[in-house]
Design an enzyme around this catalytic site. Structure first.
Site, mmCIF file in Angstrom:
data_model
loop_
_atom_site.group_PDB
_atom_site.id
_atom_site.type_symbol
_atom_site.label_atom_id
_atom_site.label_comp_id
_atom_site.label_asym_id
_atom_site.label_seq_id
_atom_site.Cartn_x
_atom_site.Cartn_y
_atom_site.Cartn_z
ATOM 1 N N SER A 144 0.851 -1.188 0.000
ATOM 2 C CA SER A 144 0.000 0.000 0.000
ATOM 3 C C SER A 144 0.882 1.231 0.000
ATOM 4 O O SER A 144 2.040 1.183 0.438
ATOM 5 C CB SER A 144 -0.885 0.005 1.252
ATOM 6 O OG SER A 144 -1.539 1.250 1.417
ATOM 7 N N TYR A 196 -3.048 -0.860 10.059
ATOM 8 C CA TYR A 196 -2.904 -1.028 8.613
ATOM 9 C C TYR A 196 -1.536 -0.547 8.137
ATOM 10 O O TYR A 196 -0.848 -1.229 7.378
ATOM 11 C CB TYR A 196 -4.017 -0.256 7.898
ATOM 12 C CG TYR A 196 -4.052 -0.457 6.404
ATOM 13 C CD1 TYR A 196 -4.551 -1.632 5.850
ATOM 14 C CD2 TYR A 196 -3.581 0.530 5.538
ATOM 15 C CE1 TYR A 196 -4.588 -1.818 4.479
ATOM 16 C CE2 TYR A 196 -3.612 0.349 4.166
ATOM 17 C CZ TYR A 196 -4.121 -0.831 3.640
ATOM 18 O OH TYR A 196 -4.145 -1.018 2.285
#
Length: 275
Positions: free
Chosen positions: A167, A180
């Site tokens: 990401s 995350y």
């Protein structure tokens, strides 16, 4: 910054085999690629793009109906597709599914480890420990389980390409999303380390780092008023990304056209992480 949910072990007998002319030549026609979290979002976009390029597929997700829906048009084109369900947090599920896929397809040329979750939105002080642990279990241990099973197939072959979906959050901070962010930093570190360990054995391992991509996962985030507009404003390109745009980066890293790319983290982010 999103992916599908986790995937694992039961295999659906969705198989067909003919020589299929690819719609888009990416040098992947006839190769077999495993994709986790293939039922929705980025995983689905990658699977569909690989199919359009003529690749055969082993699809993994919690939702069997979802991956069967992805498989159906590919099977109709004569591609060889197998469907597997389970949970990437289970090493037994993952190893069983990938071993089955390799036996069924006669090996494994590539793999895309995409399954992941976002978790809660909370400051570090208030972040629920059990949710933090769950995010790490899916996003980090899930990638580890997949890579270990894939490498068990690829190492004896002496070749293969693995792409881990990280990401843009792997290279920056993101307030309110500590689990995350931590998990995706870990995926990049794991990618680099494994790339060093297996480069001399003919196996290339890389990561792709997408920013906000329109998926079911980001749709949940965008239900909060103002989040969508704020996300767009944070992308100098003036829009968010599509799964197909991430798929292009993945296919390049899977193909021989990226033969000198090893341990890289390819950022696909609409300039959102540029300092």
């Amino acid at each position: 910054m999103a992916h599908s949910a986790s995937g694992g072990g039961h295999m659906g007998e969705n198989i067909a085999m003919t020589n299929v002319a690819p719609e888009n030549d990416r040098g992947l026609a006839g190769r077999t690629v495993f994709v986790s979290g293939a039922g929705a979002g980025i995983g689905r976009g990658v699977a569909e793009a690989l199919g359009a390029a003529g690749a055969h597929l082993a699809l993994l997700d919690l939702d069997l109906a979802a991956i069967e829906a992805v498989a159906a048009p590919l099977l109709a084109r004569g591609l060889r597709v197998s469907c597997h369900t389970g949970d990437v947090t289970s090493a037994a599920d993952v190893h069983g599914a990938i071993a089955q896929a390799a036996q069924l397809h006669g090996g494994l040329d590539g793999a895309v480890n995409n399954a992941g979750i976002v978790g809660a939105s909370a400051d570090v002080m208030d972040y629920p420990a059990e949710v933090f642990a769950r995010v790490l279990d899916v996003n980090v241990m899930g990638v580890l389980h997949c890579m270990q099973a894939e490498l068990a197939v690829m190492k004896p072959q002496g070749c293969g390409a693995i792409v881990n979906i990280a990401s843009a959050a792997a290279i920056i901070g993101w307030a309110g999303q500590s689990a995350y962010v931590a998990s995706k930093h870990a995926v990049v570190g794991l990618t680099k380390t494994a790339a060093l360990e297996y480069a001399a054995q003919g196996i290339r391992i890389n990561a792709v780092c997408p920013a906000f991509i329109y998926t079911d996962l980001t749709a949940e985030l965008f239900q909060t008023p103002g989040v969508h507009d704020a996300a767009v404003a944070n992308h100098p390109i003036g829009r968010l990304g599509q799964p197909s745009e991430v798929a292009e980066a993945v296919m390049w890293l899977l193909s021989d056209r990226s033969s000198f790319a090893v341990g890289s983290s390819l950022v696909v982010d609409g300039a959102s992480t540029i300092d």
